[in-house]
Design an enzyme around this catalytic site. Structure first.
Site, mmCIF file in Angstrom:
data_model
loop_
_atom_site.group_PDB
_atom_site.id
_atom_site.type_symbol
_atom_site.label_atom_id
_atom_site.label_comp_id
_atom_site.label_asym_id
_atom_site.label_seq_id
_atom_site.Cartn_x
_atom_site.Cartn_y
_atom_site.Cartn_z
ATOM 1 N N CYS A 269 -1.682 4.331 7.930
ATOM 2 C CA CYS A 269 -1.112 3.192 8.660
ATOM 3 C C CYS A 269 -0.338 3.685 9.876
ATOM 4 O O CYS A 269 -0.173 2.954 10.848
ATOM 5 C CB CYS A 269 -0.213 2.380 7.747
ATOM 6 S SG CYS A 269 0.980 3.385 6.880
ATOM 7 N N GLU B 286 3.865 -4.504 3.514
ATOM 8 C CA GLU B 286 3.787 -3.329 4.402
ATOM 9 C C GLU B 286 2.355 -3.280 4.911
ATOM 10 O O GLU B 286 1.440 -3.007 4.137
ATOM 11 C CB GLU B 286 4.113 -2.040 3.633
ATOM 12 C CG GLU B 286 5.488 -2.001 3.004
ATOM 13 C CD GLU B 286 6.615 -1.978 4.015
ATOM 14 O OE1 GLU B 286 6.371 -1.599 5.188
ATOM 15 O OE2 GLU B 286 7.732 -2.367 3.650
ATOM 16 N N GLU C 64 10.337 0.027 2.691
ATOM 17 C CA GLU C 64 10.198 0.788 1.449
ATOM 18 C C GLU C 64 10.919 2.119 1.592
ATOM 19 O O GLU C 64 11.415 2.456 2.665
ATOM 20 C CB GLU C 64 8.719 1.013 1.155
ATOM 21 C CG GLU C 64 8.006 -0.293 0.906
ATOM 22 C CD GLU C 64 6.759 -0.153 0.070
ATOM 23 O OE1 GLU C 64 5.851 0.546 0.517
ATOM 24 O OE2 GLU C 64 6.704 -0.763 -1.023
ATOM 25 N N ASN D 284 -5.213 4.759 0.588
ATOM 26 C CA ASN D 284 -5.066 5.923 1.479
ATOM 27 C C ASN D 284 -3.958 6.881 1.028
ATOM 28 O O ASN D 284 -3.999 8.062 1.341
ATOM 29 C CB ASN D 284 -4.893 5.488 2.938
ATOM 30 C CG ASN D 284 -3.638 4.701 3.182
ATOM 31 O OD1 ASN D 284 -3.104 4.080 2.266
ATOM 32 N ND2 ASN D 284 -3.159 4.717 4.406
ATOM 33 N N GLY E 143 -1.113 -3.004 2.486
ATOM 34 C CA GLY E 143 -2.533 -3.104 2.816
ATOM 35 C C GLY E 143 -2.699 -3.679 4.209
ATOM 36 O O GLY E 143 -1.796 -3.567 5.049
ATOM 37 N N SER E 144 -3.826 -4.318 4.431
ATOM 38 C CA SER E 144 -4.138 -4.792 5.782
ATOM 39 C C SER E 144 -3.330 -6.046 6.131
ATOM 40 O O SER E 144 -2.916 -6.811 5.251
ATOM 41 C CB SER E 144 -5.631 -5.111 5.869
ATOM 42 O OG SER E 144 -5.952 -6.087 4.897
ATOM 43 N N GLY F 189 -2.414 -9.300 3.937
ATOM 44 C CA GLY F 189 -0.959 -9.464 3.821
ATOM 45 C C GLY F 189 -0.511 -10.850 4.242
ATOM 46 O O GLY F 189 0.356 -11.460 3.610
HETATM 47 P P1 NAP Z 1 -6.632 -4.039 1.864
HETATM 48 O O1 NAP Z 1 -8.090 -4.255 1.929
HETATM 49 O O2 NAP Z 1 -5.732 -5.067 2.425
HETATM 50 O O3 NAP Z 1 -6.309 -3.814 0.296
HETATM 51 C C1 NAP Z 1 -5.052 -3.437 -0.174
HETATM 52 C C2 NAP Z 1 -4.915 -3.847 -1.630
HETATM 53 O O4 NAP Z 1 -4.991 -5.268 -1.722
HETATM 54 C C3 NAP Z 1 -6.017 -3.318 -2.538
HETATM 55 O O5 NAP Z 1 -5.489 -3.053 -3.819
HETATM 56 C C4 NAP Z 1 -6.975 -4.504 -2.589
HETATM 57 O O6 NAP Z 1 -7.793 -4.514 -3.736
HETATM 58 C C5 NAP Z 1 -5.993 -5.652 -2.613
HETATM 59 N N1 NAP Z 1 -6.544 -6.931 -2.167
HETATM 60 C C6 NAP Z 1 -7.633 -7.155 -1.376
HETATM 61 N N2 NAP Z 1 -7.814 -8.490 -1.207
HETATM 62 C C7 NAP Z 1 -6.826 -9.112 -1.888
HETATM 63 C C8 NAP Z 1 -6.475 -10.482 -2.100
HETATM 64 N N3 NAP Z 1 -7.183 -11.472 -1.550
HETATM 65 N N4 NAP Z 1 -5.408 -10.779 -2.866
HETATM 66 C C9 NAP Z 1 -4.668 -9.786 -3.407
HETATM 67 N N5 NAP Z 1 -4.955 -8.469 -3.265
HETATM 68 C C10 NAP Z 1 -6.008 -8.137 -2.493
HETATM 69 O O7 NAP Z 1 -6.228 -2.669 2.540
HETATM 70 P P2 NAP Z 1 -6.847 -1.227 2.332
HETATM 71 O O8 NAP Z 1 -8.164 -1.163 3.011
HETATM 72 O O9 NAP Z 1 -6.777 -0.844 0.886
HETATM 73 O O10 NAP Z 1 -5.785 -0.314 3.120
HETATM 74 C C11 NAP Z 1 -5.811 -0.146 4.486
HETATM 75 C C12 NAP Z 1 -4.747 -0.998 5.154
HETATM 76 O O11 NAP Z 1 -3.485 -0.741 4.579
HETATM 77 C C13 NAP Z 1 -4.591 -0.669 6.627
HETATM 78 O O12 NAP Z 1 -4.448 -1.861 7.358
HETATM 79 C C14 NAP Z 1 -3.297 0.149 6.678
HETATM 80 O O13 NAP Z 1 -2.636 0.121 7.921
HETATM 81 C C15 NAP Z 1 -2.508 -0.513 5.595
HETATM 82 N N6 NAP Z 1 -1.445 0.373 5.103
HETATM 83 C C16 NAP Z 1 -0.157 0.058 5.429
HETATM 84 C C17 NAP Z 1 0.884 0.881 5.030
HETATM 85 C C18 NAP Z 1 2.304 0.536 5.353
HETATM 86 O O14 NAP Z 1 3.194 1.002 4.640
HETATM 87 N N7 NAP Z 1 2.579 -0.228 6.393
HETATM 88 C C19 NAP Z 1 0.587 2.031 4.274
HETATM 89 C C20 NAP Z 1 -0.743 2.319 3.968
HETATM 90 C C21 NAP Z 1 -1.759 1.473 4.385
HETATM 91 P P3 NAP Z 1 -9.252 -3.827 -3.699
HETATM 92 O O15 NAP Z 1 -9.030 -2.379 -3.496
HETATM 93 O O16 NAP Z 1 -9.790 -4.123 -5.054
HETATM 94 O O17 NAP Z 1 -10.002 -4.466 -2.578
#
Ligand code: NAP
Length: 512
Positions: free
Chosen positions: A300, A266, A480, A168, A244-245, A249
């Site tokens: 997020c 995060e 961060e 994002n 990420g999610s 996480g």
């Molecule tokens: P995500 O599905 O958790 O993926 C994030 C990253 O992790 C991607 O690079 C993904 O790779 C990788 N990943 C997925 N499964 C994994 C595993 N089992 N082991 C290691 N890495 C893995 O999240 P997203 O859909 O990209 O992002 C949306 C989420 O991020 C939302 O929940 C949002 O709130 C959160 N977010 C938080 C912040 C913050 O700073 N708090 C900022 C931005 C977003 P792939 O892309 O190859 O699946």
């Protein structure tokens, strides 16, 4: 001559960008290992194929980690001000290419140009901030309890950092991790989100061209459950920084914890904006609209709940619904567009699933939106109507992160109920209050269970020199950006220098 050859190589890579099946390992753009499996990068507004990228193998990850380990020994000894100069040069490259990078980012993940320019700008600001840190990176000196003894503490690098990022903020979030990691003397293996491979490539190229030595930064493409997982499990990786999610996480925290690996997380949010009866309603409306539907709700920090004092509820709701219906939805490259598509079909289906839950299981009242857009200009994209429900605090749509253009209005009777409702979630990233009462402002700052608190501003809009992160299930206590990022990417070392010329025993009781 060498310079000329490098330029030619870079331009070949650039023209190969449309297929781009390269990782960046040990200073070279390399084809991924056996099998040649690739994944596609598609424009979420049009369905157009933008390029293919490698599904890397375990061997690629192994090579990237080995290259980062090899580079660590020399990189950690480069003086921090010199490391900072490379960061600064990369910043200038980002500035020169900002428009091109923003357009590429809009093409691959959909958010409108104004926002993708902001994403690149955030990487620029982060570079500037951490380049400045090269001439600070302060430790502390303090007194010793013994005479003729000098005591200080200093920051040391951690080692090879595995950085895993979401789609994002495809350049801003990698920059929040890569710049402080490098400045502190670490080397990096970077696994970007699979929906935004081109932004990752552009960012890494800027650092390469800025003169980063081979092996210091490595880019490995591939899915989270292969490449991401291999990084987690690799004993050569000293630190995992993940955004990420919360679901993923939590798994990452468990695996890192077992391996006693340093880990910063995060994660998700379910952020709320409170509008009190004394608020400037025009301002609060603008904030709600921007916070809820900016980046198509895929932030997020997005405003996914709006907590309204009952005395302004009717007026605020009517005006918000009207403004929401007037939003221009479309391809983010069109300057008139105010809200782009969702990043993928998976996200589109997820949002639709939650809207069905809102309608059929939660029995929330749908005030506007609620439909996939699939006709005419929307036919090939992942478009969803901006959606507003009237709900209650315990509904699933009020509790779970939807990560799309859906917000839930919740009516309250008092300030205390507003704060209680805002805190009624397992997340704790961002919160906002609109009021003109200074006493309420200060109580809200004290009582909101959030890492980021806004007063008379929306829940989105963090700046790079302040700590970014949240409490509760939004993370594991790290922050961060700003100074606090240094605590993720460095280890403290305490140093004692005894110049007395004799053995002095600290922590020994000498009274007897
Ligand atoms: P995500 O599905 O958790 O993926 C994030 C990253 O992790 C991607 O690079 C993904 O790779 C990788 N990943 C997925 N499964 C994994 C595993 N089992 N082991 C290691 N890495 C893995 O999240 P997203 O859909 O990209 O992002 C949306 C989420 O991020 C939302 O929940 C949002 O709130 C959160 N977010 C938080 C912040 C913050 O700073 N708090 C900022 C931005 C977003 P792939 O892309 O190859 O699946």
């Amino acid at each position: 001559m060498a310079k000329k050859m490098k330029k030619r190589l870079v331009s070949q890579i650039s023209s190969a960008g449309s297929e781009g099946p390269y990782n960046y390992i040990d200073g070279q753009w390399r084809r991924a290992g056996a099998g040649g499996n690739v994944f596609e990068n598609k424009n979420p507004a049009t369905g157009e194929l933008l390029g293919v990228y490698p599904q890397s193998t375990l061997r690629d990850v192994e090579e990237a980690v080995q290259s980062a380990r090899k580079a660590f020994d020399s990189w950690r000894k480069v003086p921090a001000p010199k490391r900072a100069e490379i960061l600064l040069r990369s910043m200038r490259i980002l500035e020169e290419r900002k428009e091109m990078m923003a357009e590429g980012m809009t093409r691959e993940m959909g958010k409108i140009l104004q926002e993708t320019r902001g994403d690149v700008q955030e990487a620029i600001d982060t570079a500037l901030y951490f380049a400045g840190e090269g001439r600070r990176l302060f430790g502390q000196t303090t007194t010793s309890e013994l005479p003729d003894k000098f005591a200080m503490s200093m920051r040391m690098p951690v080692g090879v950092c595995g950085l895993i990022t979401p789609w994002n903020f495809p350049m801003a979030i990698p920059s929040w991790k890569i710049y402080p990691a490098l400045l502190c003397g670490n080397t990096v293996v970077f696994k970007p989100a699979s929906w935004t491979p081109d932004s990752a490539r552009q960012f890494v190229r800027a650092l390469e061209e800025a003169g980063l030595p081979p092996g210091v930064l490595n880019l490995v493409y591939g899915s989270g459950d292969t490449v991401g997982r291999w990084l987690l499990d690799h004993p050569g990786i000293a630190l995992i920084s993940f955004t990420g999610s919360s679901v993923i996480g939590s798994q990452i925290g468990e695996i890192s914890g077992k391996a006693l690996k340093r880990c910063s997380l995060e994660l998700g949010g379910k952020n709320a904006q409170i509008v009190m009866e004394d608020a400037n309603l025009d301002l609060a409306l603008e904030g709600a609209l921007w916070g809820s539907f900016g980046t198509t709700g895929q932030r997020c920090t997005a405003t996914s709940r709006i907590i309204l004092h009952e005395r302004v509820y009717k007026q605020f709701t009517e005006r918000l619904v009207e403004k929401t219906r007037a939003l221009k939805i479309g391809n983010g490259l069109n300057p008139a567009t105010q809200m782009g598509p969702l990043v993928s079909k998976v996200q589109l289906e997820n949002v639709d699933r939650y809207v069905q839950i809102g309608k059929k299981k939660d029995h929330a009242k749908l005030l506007t939106g609620g439909e996939i857009l699939s006709q005419g200009e929307y036919e090939r994209g992942n478009f969803f109507q901006p959606t507003i429900f009237l709900g209650t605090p315990e509904m699933r749509i009020s509790q779970e992160e939807i990560f799309g253009p859906v917000t839930v209005l919740i009516k309250v009777k008092s300030f205390d109920e507003a704060i209680q409702t805002l805190n009624n979630t397992r997340y704790g990233l961002s919160g906002s209050i609109y009021t003109r009462d200074v006493n309420r402002v200060l109580r809200a700052i004290r009582d909101m269970e959030t890492g980021i608190t806004y007063v008379n501003a929306p829940t989105i809009g963090a700046e790079v020199h302040l700590p970014f992160g949240g409490v509760k299930e939004t993370g594991n206590g790290h922050r961060e950006a700003g100074q606090t990022a240094l605590d993720i990417f460095s280890e403290w070392k305490a140093v004692y220098i005894d110049y007395s010329g004799r053995l002095q025993k600290a922590q020994i009781d000498t009274q007897e």
